[in-house]
Design an enzyme around this catalytic site. Structure first.
Site, PDB file in Angstrom:
ATOM      1  N   GLU A 173      10.339  49.428  23.559  1.00  0.00           N
ATOM      2  CA  GLU A 173       8.895  49.423  23.318  1.00  0.00           C
ATOM      3  C   GLU A 173       8.216  48.076  23.561  1.00  0.00           C
ATOM      4  O   GLU A 173       7.813  47.395  22.606  1.00  0.00           O
ATOM      5  CB  GLU A 173       8.607  49.884  21.881  1.00  0.00           C
ATOM      6  CG  GLU A 173       9.107  51.281  21.601  1.00  0.00           C
ATOM      7  CD  GLU A 173       8.643  51.821  20.251  1.00  0.00           C
ATOM      8  OE1 GLU A 173       8.059  51.057  19.472  1.00  0.00           O
ATOM      9  OE2 GLU A 173       8.862  53.005  19.986  1.00  0.00           O
ATOM     10  N   GLU A 362      13.822  58.077  21.134  1.00  0.00           N
ATOM     11  CA  GLU A 362      13.605  58.048  19.681  1.00  0.00           C
ATOM     12  C   GLU A 362      12.650  59.175  19.325  1.00  0.00           C
ATOM     13  O   GLU A 362      11.665  59.391  20.039  1.00  0.00           O
ATOM     14  CB  GLU A 362      12.928  56.744  19.209  1.00  0.00           C
ATOM     15  CG  GLU A 362      13.820  55.546  19.110  1.00  0.00           C
ATOM     16  CD  GLU A 362      13.087  54.325  18.539  1.00  0.00           C
ATOM     17  OE1 GLU A 362      12.052  54.488  17.856  1.00  0.00           O
ATOM     18  OE2 GLU A 362      13.560  53.209  18.795  1.00  0.00           O
TER      19      GLU A 362
END
Ligand code: GAL
Length: 452
Positions: A173, A362
């Site tokens: 991220e 995720e």
């Protein structure tokens, strides 16, 4: 426990679909200053007053460093076939560059060997936010030297583990750690302002691609990806102001890092503010350097975002209308639960030219879990996973090449600025005793994966 619905869906994903659990070094390992590890920016940041809810620190976390064998065994027992974890940069290079810590290197060999022994395929993330504190002193992600430091670190990981590990994730991220850590000051290293954010963006976009190149060069038959946090961004009303505000937020949250990776450069045309990056990227000559032909992208979606125009907010001129205000279903963190939005997001990322494969690297939810009489009845988490998996299956059936789903996360852990109160695990952890208790959602996954 499983119903016919479960059986039907699990089968439909296909035999080659990868079911995994994901975790990160700083959130799980503990042993923060033992066995030669250097401090990370999270070790330092968590010592600053008021930065972490409840004053939690990642010093022990869930003690994965000493308990990895038990935790891996539980992942296996629940039926998962993939274990995604990250390497702690300061554990293997305590100063960020320079001397290698042999004990740190040996630890990840043990974890990888244990995965392979159990039949868990390791997916290794190079960078999941725990920068060596020594490098932050030199500027961290704002420094143009970052590329050199990152290349050294990536090469060390590839050379050490590349014979055993074939699945690699370069960054976790990038928008998450650059915005929260270098613009808003809510995450480590706690810096604020554009003079930090802009160079951090650019150095990260370069490291993202360069990390891919290093892995390609040094690891035979590597399957290389990188992950993106992404959220569908919707305008609160249909007013032109709200629509424009949503567009700006979308550029930042969803397009800022994937588009350079795909070779398109920054999405400047839709948000002129990004022209400021030119200061750090003279004449855009680096567009090519930010491009890398990733084998897969990791999608990490936790919530959609609804925004409205707000002239008082600098740059984006937008503010969020929270799920709690809108009174829609949400998790204990206030994150909206919306499987349809998840479906639309996957479809959207698939439609980017150049994306070859998607992995949901995720997905998970935080609820107020309670351990009562040895049981954690987290039905809400089961409902969450059921709905999200159905949405994923729908996208897959419509032709999206999605190859895996990694639940966040195996055990409750150190949830960054939220500390230890925010629980995301399939396994409950008592942080005083380190006792593990499989939650009902863990059992649900076990039944789901075994087709019961
Ligand atoms: C992601 C992050 C994870 C985890 C998760 C839940 O953004 O990569 O480390 O904390 O959110 O908040």
């Amino acid at each position: 426990m499983a119903t016919n619905l479960h059986r039907l869906i699990a089968k439909e994903f296909g035999e080659d679909f990868a079911w995994g659990v994901a975790m990160a070094a700083a959130q799980n390992e503990g042993a923060w200053s033992s066995y030669g590890k250097g401090p990370s920016i999270w070790d330092n940041f968590s010592r600053r007053q008021g930065k972490i809810k409840g004053g939690g620190k990642p010093t022990i976390a869930c003690d994965f460093y000493h308990r990895y064998k038990d935790d891996l065994l539980m992942a296996k027992a629940l039926g998962f076939s993939v274990f995604r974890f990250s390497i702690s940069w300061p554990r293997i290079l305590p100063e960020g560059t320079g001397k290698v810590n042999k004990e740190g290197i040996a630890f990840y060999h043990r974890v990888i060997d244990e995965c392979l022994k159990l039949g868990l395929t390791p997916y290794v993330t190079l960078y999941h936010w725990d920068l060596p504190a020594a490098l932050e002193k030199e500027g961290g992600w704002t420094s143009h030297l970052m590329l050199r430091w990152f290349v050294r670190y990536a090469a060390l990981c590839a050379e050490e583990y590349g014979d055993k590990v074939k699945n690699w994730i370069v960054l976790n991220e990038p928008f998450g750690f650059t915005s929260l850590g270098y613009m808003l000051g809510k995450h480590a290293p706690g810096r604020i302002g554009l003079s930090n954010f802009l160079p951090a963006i650019h150095n990260t976009a370069l490291a993202q691609a360069e990390g891919g190149r290093i892995l390609r060069q040094l690891v035979k038959n590597a399957h290389i990806g990188t992950t993106f946090s992404c959220s569908e961004v919707l305008p609160y009303t249909s007013s032109p102001e709200d629509i424009q505000a949503a567009k700006r937020v979308d550029v930042l949250m969803n397009r800022l890092f994937i588009e350079p990776a795909l070779g398109r450069g920054y999405p400047r045309e839709d948000f002129k503010f990004l022209d400021k990056l030119e200061l750090h990227n003279k004449s855009w000559k680096y567009t090519e350097k930010m491009h890398f032909n990733f084998d897969f992208i990791g999608i990490q979606n936790y919530f959609p975002v609804v925004v409205r125009h707000n002239a008082l907010i600098p740059i984006v001129q937008a503010s969020e209308v929270k799920a709690t205000t809108r009174k829609v279903p949400h998790t204990a963190m206030g994150w909206e639960i919306n499987p349809d939005s998840f479906y639309r997001l996957i479809k959207r990322f698939w439609l980017y030219g150049g994306v070859k494969e998607i992995i949901i690297s995720e997905s998970g939810a935080c609820f107020k879990d309670e351990l009562v009489g040895g049981v954690v009845d987290d039905q809400q988490r089961i409902d969450y996973y059921q709905q999200y998996l159905l949405a994923l299956l729908r996208a897959k059936k419509e032709g999206v090449n999605v190859k895996g789903f990694f639940a966040w996360t195996l055990t409750d852990n150190f949830e960054w600025a939220e500390g230890y109160k925010a629980r995301f695990g399939l396994i409950h952890v008592d942080f005083n005793t380190q006792l593990r208790t499989i939650k009902n959602s863990g059992y649900w996954f076990r039944d789901w994966l075994s087709g019961k």
